[in-house]
Write a protein that holds these residues in place. Structure first.
Motif, PDB file in Angstrom:
ATOM      1  N   MET A   1       0.814  -1.197   0.000  1.00  0.00           N
ATOM      2  CA  MET A   1       0.000   0.000   0.000  1.00  0.00           C
ATOM      3  C   MET A   1       0.858   1.262   0.000  1.00  0.00           C
ATOM      4  N   ASN A   2       2.107   1.113  -0.375  1.00  0.00           N
ATOM      5  CA  ASN A   2       2.989   2.266  -0.431  1.00  0.00           C
ATOM      6  C   ASN A   2       2.550   3.289  -1.460  1.00  0.00           C
ATOM      7  N   ASP A   3       1.774   2.848  -2.454  1.00  0.00           N
ATOM      8  CA  ASP A   3       1.335   3.765  -3.491  1.00  0.00           C
ATOM      9  C   ASP A   3       0.102   4.569  -3.093  1.00  0.00           C
ATOM     10  N   VAL A  55      -8.879  13.055  -0.445  1.00  0.00           N
ATOM     11  CA  VAL A  55      -9.088  11.878  -1.285  1.00  0.00           C
ATOM     12  C   VAL A  55      -7.923  10.931  -1.044  1.00  0.00           C
ATOM     13  N   ALA A  56      -8.212   9.652  -1.225  1.00  0.00           N
ATOM     14  CA  ALA A  56      -7.171   8.629  -1.214  1.00  0.00           C
ATOM     15  C   ALA A  56      -7.003   8.171  -2.647  1.00  0.00           C
ATOM     16  N   THR A  57      -5.749   8.134  -3.094  1.00  0.00           N
ATOM     17  CA  THR A  57      -5.486   7.656  -4.445  1.00  0.00           C
ATOM     18  C   THR A  57      -4.543   6.462  -4.386  1.00  0.00           C
ATOM     19  N   LEU A  58      -4.701   5.607  -5.360  1.00  0.00           N
ATOM     20  CA  LEU A  58      -3.811   4.478  -5.550  1.00  0.00           C
ATOM     21  C   LEU A  58      -3.489   4.440  -7.037  1.00  0.00           C
ATOM     22  N   ASN A  59      -2.224   4.579  -7.360  1.00  0.00           N
ATOM     23  CA  ASN A  59      -1.798   4.646  -8.767  1.00  0.00           C
ATOM     24  C   ASN A  59      -2.591   5.712  -9.532  1.00  0.00           C
ATOM     25  N   ASP A  60      -2.744   6.863  -8.885  1.00  0.00           N
ATOM     26  CA  ASP A  60      -3.417   8.030  -9.463  1.00  0.00           C
ATOM     27  C   ASP A  60      -4.919   7.858  -9.679  1.00  0.00           C
ATOM     28  N   LEU A  82     -16.958  14.053  11.346  1.00  0.00           N
ATOM     29  CA  LEU A  82     -16.400  13.239  10.274  1.00  0.00           C
ATOM     30  C   LEU A  82     -17.493  13.044   9.232  1.00  0.00           C
ATOM     31  N   ARG A  83     -17.155  13.296   7.955  1.00  0.00           N
ATOM     32  CA  ARG A  83     -18.170  13.235   6.905  1.00  0.00           C
ATOM     33  C   ARG A  83     -17.723  12.365   5.741  1.00  0.00           C
ATOM     34  N   HIS A  84     -18.651  11.567   5.247  1.00  0.00           N
ATOM     35  CA  HIS A  84     -18.565  10.940   3.932  1.00  0.00           C
ATOM     36  C   HIS A  84     -17.351  10.034   3.722  1.00  0.00           C
ATOM     37  N   LEU A  85     -16.943   9.289   4.749  1.00  0.00           N
ATOM     38  CA  LEU A  85     -15.828   8.348   4.560  1.00  0.00           C
ATOM     39  C   LEU A  85     -16.303   7.193   3.693  1.00  0.00           C
ATOM     40  N   TYR A  86     -15.628   7.017   2.573  1.00  0.00           N
ATOM     41  CA  TYR A  86     -15.991   5.938   1.654  1.00  0.00           C
ATOM     42  C   TYR A  86     -14.743   5.467   0.916  1.00  0.00           C
ATOM     43  N   VAL A  87     -14.615   4.145   0.789  1.00  0.00           N
ATOM     44  CA  VAL A  87     -13.522   3.526   0.041  1.00  0.00           C
ATOM     45  C   VAL A  87     -14.143   2.502  -0.907  1.00  0.00           C
ATOM     46  N   LEU A  88     -13.688   2.511  -2.160  1.00  0.00           N
ATOM     47  CA  LEU A  88     -14.185   1.545  -3.141  1.00  0.00           C
ATOM     48  C   LEU A  88     -13.967   0.115  -2.643  1.00  0.00           C
ATOM     49  N   SER A  89     -14.926  -0.759  -2.907  1.00  0.00           N
ATOM     50  CA  SER A  89     -14.898  -2.116  -2.354  1.00  0.00           C
ATOM     51  C   SER A  89     -13.641  -2.925  -2.687  1.00  0.00           C
ATOM     52  N   PRO A  90     -13.069  -2.837  -3.891  1.00  0.00           N
ATOM     53  CA  PRO A  90     -11.852  -3.635  -4.128  1.00  0.00           C
ATOM     54  C   PRO A  90     -10.660  -3.207  -3.268  1.00  0.00           C
ATOM     55  N   ARG A  92     -10.984  -2.093   0.017  1.00  0.00           N
ATOM     56  CA  ARG A  92     -11.293  -2.162   1.449  1.00  0.00           C
ATOM     57  C   ARG A  92     -10.414  -3.220   2.109  1.00  0.00           C
ATOM     58  N   ASN A  93     -10.244  -3.069   3.401  1.00  0.00           N
ATOM     59  CA  ASN A  93      -9.417  -3.986   4.206  1.00  0.00           C
ATOM     60  C   ASN A  93      -7.948  -3.931   3.805  1.00  0.00           C
ATOM     61  N   LEU A  94      -7.541  -2.804   3.222  1.00  0.00           N
ATOM     62  CA  LEU A  94      -6.134  -2.586   2.883  1.00  0.00           C
ATOM     63  C   LEU A  94      -5.538  -1.443   3.714  1.00  0.00           C
ATOM     64  N   GLY A  95      -6.333  -0.904   4.638  1.00  0.00           N
ATOM     65  CA  GLY A  95      -5.851   0.178   5.495  1.00  0.00           C
ATOM     66  C   GLY A  95      -6.088   1.572   4.946  1.00  0.00           C
ATOM     67  N   ILE A  96      -6.794   1.699   3.824  1.00  0.00           N
ATOM     68  CA  ILE A  96      -7.009   3.013   3.223  1.00  0.00           C
ATOM     69  C   ILE A  96      -7.957   3.853   4.072  1.00  0.00           C
ATOM     70  N   ALA A  97      -9.046   3.257   4.524  1.00  0.00           N
ATOM     71  CA  ALA A  97      -9.986   3.992   5.383  1.00  0.00           C
ATOM     72  C   ALA A  97      -9.287   4.449   6.663  1.00  0.00           C
TER      73      ALA A  97
END
Length: 150
Positions: A1-3, A55-60, A82-90, A92-97
């Motif tokens: 998850m370094n990216d 925003v959280a980005t992964l590979n842009d 805290l408002r509108h925390l959402y991470v795309l399902s693929p 999730r469980n990678l520590g992005i949230a």
């Protein structure tokens, strides 16, 4: 998850949240759509004292979003929401949230002593309680959880 990068939003128009909107609506959630609608209409630009949007980005690619506002349901100026925390399902469980939440917590320390949120999602409830929030629907108006900052 370094990216994974957590980036402060200066102008939401610079970011494509279409995938987040589509997926969240398919899951029955309307809060990402609400975030964009309120931003475009100038109702909520995350631009008041202590407010921020990330925003959280992964590979842009935008894979998550989270914001912090002054809590609109409380008159006290030291309560953030805290408002509108959402991470795309693929992603999730990678520590992005958690990374988004950590950034919001760090940002909140400069302005707020309490941070509130509201969720009816059991998975979100477990996530927030694992990350230091107290479940309590009675102390703060229209909130299910709070986090003591100071």
């Amino acid at each position: 998850m370094n990216d994974v990068r957590i980036i402060k939003v200066i102008d939401l128009h610079d970011w494509n949240l279409d995938a987040l909107i589509k997926e969240s609506e398919q899951e029955g959630h309307r809060f990402v759509t609400k975030l964009v609608r309120q931003y475009v209409s100038f109702e909520n630009r995350f631009d008041q004292k202590g407010e921020v949007l990330y925003v959280a980005t992964l590979n842009d690619e935008v894979v998550g979003v989270c914001g912090l506002n002054k809590d609109p349901y409380n008159e006290a100026t030291d309560i953030g929401r805290l408002r509108h925390l959402y991470v795309l399902s693929p992603y999730r469980n990678l520590g992005i949230a958690r990374k988004l939440l950590e950034q919001i917590k760090e940002e909140a320390t400069s302005t707020f002593s309490i941070m509130t949120l509201r969720t009816s999602n059991p998975v979100a409830d477990r996530f927030y309680t694992r990350n230091g929030f107290t479940r309590d629907e009675h102390t703060y108006i229209d909130s299910t959880h709070y986090y003591s900052i100071k």
